[in-house]
Design an enzyme around this catalytic site. Structure first.
Site, PDB file in Angstrom:
ATOM      1  N   GLU A   1      -3.012  -0.232   8.424  1.00 24.59           N
ATOM      2  CA  GLU A   1      -2.127   0.561   8.898  1.00 24.59           C
ATOM      3  C   GLU A   1      -2.753  -0.894   9.702  1.00 24.59           C
ATOM      4  OE1 GLU A   1      -1.102   4.563   9.515  1.00 24.59           O
ATOM      5  OE2 GLU A   1      -2.077   4.941   7.056  1.00 24.59           O
TER       6      GLU A   1
ATOM      7  N   ARG B   1       1.110  -1.341   0.167  1.00 22.26           N
ATOM      8  CA  ARG B   1       0.278  -0.302  -0.620  1.00 22.26           C
ATOM      9  C   ARG B   1       0.738   0.925  -0.155  1.00 22.26           C
ATOM     10  NH1 ARG B   1      -2.390   3.262   4.921  1.00 22.26           N
ATOM     11  NH2 ARG B   1      -3.810   5.078   3.262  1.00 22.26           N
TER      12      ARG B   1
ATOM     13  N   GLU C   1      -7.226   8.479   6.435  1.00 17.74           N
ATOM     14  CA  GLU C   1      -7.388   9.040   7.840  1.00 17.74           C
ATOM     15  C   GLU C   1      -8.218  10.643   7.480  1.00 17.74           C
ATOM     16  OE1 GLU C   1      -4.394   8.930  10.838  1.00 17.74           O
ATOM     17  OE2 GLU C   1      -4.149   6.795  10.352  1.00 17.74           O
TER      18      GLU C   1
END
Ligand SMILES: *[C@@H]1O[C@H](CO)[C@@H](O)[C@H](O)[C@H]1NC(C)=O
Ligand SMILES: *[C@@H]1O[C@H](CO)[C@@H](O)[C@H](O)[C@H]1NC(C)=O
Ligand SMILES: *[C@@H]1O[C@H](CO)[C@@H](O)[C@H](O)[C@H]1NC(C)=O
Ligand SMILES: *[C@@H]1O[C@H](CO)[C@@H](O)[C@H](O)[C@H]1NC(C)=O
Length: 506
Positions: free
Chosen positions: A404, A104, A194
């Site tokens: 993550e 990623r 995020e």
């Protein structure tokens, strides 16, 4: 979300996998299912460097770290970072060594569109990411690509950045360039990374762009990011899915928020905090009803009114926007690092409007929870299981990719504490999947390499590979955790014998 689709996703991300976990019946190891994928994650500004070469435009983190070196603890910036822009072959060779099946990474908007707008495309930006994608393909590693990981082109910031509603349109234009250019190679897309973090820390706080306007600009940012996400997803669905295939989601961060006591007040406060921190972005997209969480709507509306505003500081979606954003996902990308305890707050009347004041809770961590090198990150693996189950129960068990999870410790190659962190979080994840039924299809460790950790500079290290920032070559060296993670990625199982990963090597 039908089953076929879910199956395709699993098939896709395991297509090139190197997992061959055939086991005999006496094997007592904890193993993930065949098809569960392991990967690692990075982001453009944190690793690429080359901030001003070959036609790249200036990004907000370039501008902000240059103008305000004092906001970064070691006064560093991402000008050079890990020099990954120059190390495509070397880095992909290391990824291959790790035995992972997906990588990623994010694309720097201003490397592709130097002025942020689609009328001028920077050929070198295209070349760089094409080279990276080709190298990944040669090594059978599936790319998972984030379109936006905190680095807005500075020219768009001059227009107000994410507080300006037109940003959603410009993001759609940028996404179109990416889908047209890389859509043949990239089948798993994340629109944003995020949004809570960059809206709250960037617009509500003093990270780039440093608006420091909590309770106002953070909500405007969130509003336009949600619109932008919905618009890109609908474009993808309508114009690209049939033609090029693929899957699109968004990455949201969710620290688990546990009531500090069993009192009704604290239980309620913890649920309110989950709705503010996570539901702010998750509820409009993943809930059945869409729109902002009702508790967020009612608390901010009431607080705004009490403070004398004619309009709520939390903007309203039109009914069409609610509908467009609701269900705009093929999967959820989830970032999870740690857990906090929540107590009910006691709002002080007349204070400056802010996100925290609107939410009216107190957030803290237990001193006895194991510490790391990041003040905010304590090791609490059971919180991971609780967070995953909250998602399962509130949003009808969306298929989820852990985009993550990771930990910082001080420099050094013998990072047994990192091995322990990963192992304990993977155990919690395994329980969430196999005992609780959470639909998680893969896991990415953050991060592949040590990197520029925003306002913490290079002082906090999350890498499986250590980067020597003193060496001109920015030499990468595998830590013990890289060895551990390679074993996990290649076997799909957590090793029984930790002795292999303790300090007695050489
Ligand atoms: C790029 O930035 C570096 C500092 O990181 C500076 O030394 C160099 O002169 C800049 N190059 C150009 C072409 O602006
Ligand atoms: C941010 O805003 C707060 C509240 O208005 C203020 O006290 C603080 O000094 C500001 N910080 C910066 C760095 O501007
Ligand atoms: C992280 O490590 C550095 C270097 O040893 C140290 O100065 C800093 O205080 C540590 N931070 C935390 C939160 O432990
Ligand atoms: C840096 O890389 C160059 C080229 O690969 C190599 O010749 C040199 O020995 C390296 N230096 C160090 C200190 O690793």
């Amino acid at each position: 979300m039908n089953f076929i689709y879910f199956h395709c996703f699993i098939l896709f991300i395991s297509l090139h996998g190197v997992i061959s976990n055939r086991r005999n019946v006496l094997d007592s190891r904890i193993c993930f299912a065949d098809g569960f994928s392991f990967g690692v994650a990075t982001a453009s500004y944190q690793i690429e460097g080359a901030w001003n070469v070959s036609g790249k435009g200036e990004g907000i983190w370039d501008r902000y770290t240059h103008a305000h070196p004092e906001i970064v603890v070691d006064r560093s910036n991402g000008d050079v970072a890990d020099g990954s822009y120059y190390k495509v072959k070397k880095d992909v060779a290391l990824l291959r060594e790790l035995g992972i099946s997906f990588y990623r990474f994010s694309i720097a908007w201003s490397r592709i569109l130097p002025n942020g707008l689609s009328n001028y495309v920077n050929e070198d930006g295209i070349r760089y990411y094409k080279e990276l994608l080709a190298e990944l393909r040669r090594n059978h590693i599936t790319p998972v690509v984030t379109m936006y990981h905190f680095d807005l082109p500075q020219s768009l910031q001059e227009l107000g950045g994410w507080t300006n509603p037109i940003m959603a349109e410009y993001f759609v234009d940028y996404a179109r360039v990416l889908l047209d250019t890389f859509g043949d190679e990239v089948k798993i897309w994340l629109t944003f990374n995020e949004p809570y973090t960059f809206c709250e820390d960037g617009y509500g706080g003093i990270e780039a762009p440093g608006a420091n306007s909590s309770g106002f600009e953070d909500y405007m940012c969130g509003h336009n990011v949600l619109r932008a996400h919905g618009m890109v997803y609908r474009m993808f669905d309508k114009e690209y899915r049939k033609k090029i295939g693929g899957h699109m989601g968004i990455t949201l961060d969710f620290s688990w928020l546990e009531p500090a006591t069993t009192s009704e007040e604290d239980q309620q406060a913890a649920e309110t905090a989950r709705q503010f921190y996570f539901g702010w972005f998750a509820h409009p997209i993943f809930s059945k009803s869409g729109d902002y969480p009702p508790i967020m709507r009612s608390m901010i509306d009431a607080n705004s009114k009490r403070q004398g505003f004619y309009h709520s500081r939390l903007p309203y979606f039109t009914p069409e926007e609610v509908k467009m954003i609701r269900g705009a996902y093929d999967f959820l990308g989830l970032n999870h690092y740690t857990t906090y305890l929540i107590k009910h707050g006691s709002r002080r009347l007349g204070v400056q409007p802010s996100f925290v004041d609107d939410m009216n809770v107190i957030k803290f961590q237990k001193d006895e929870w194991p510490k790391t090198n990041s003040s905010w990150l304590k090791v609490v693996p059971w919180g991971f299981r609780k967070a995953l189950n909250w998602v399962r129960l509130n949003y009808r068990n969306p298929k989820t990719l852990i985009t993550e999870n990771g930990v910082s410790f001080e420099r050094g190659l013998r990072d047994t504490k990192r091995v322990n962190y990963i192992d304990s979080y993977l155990r919690a994840l395994h329980t969430a999947i196999h005992q609780d039924g959470c639909l998680v299809v893969g896991y990415a460790y953050w991060s592949f390499l040590d990197n520029f950790e925003w306002t913490r500079g290079f002082s906090e290290r999350f890498g499986l590979f250590e980067v020597d920032y003193q060496s001109p070559n920015l030499t990468r060296t595998a830590r013990l955790s890289a060895k551990y993670y390679t074993n996990v990625a290649k076997t799909g199982c957590l090793p029984n014998n930790f002795a292999d990963y303790t300090y007695n090597t050489d």
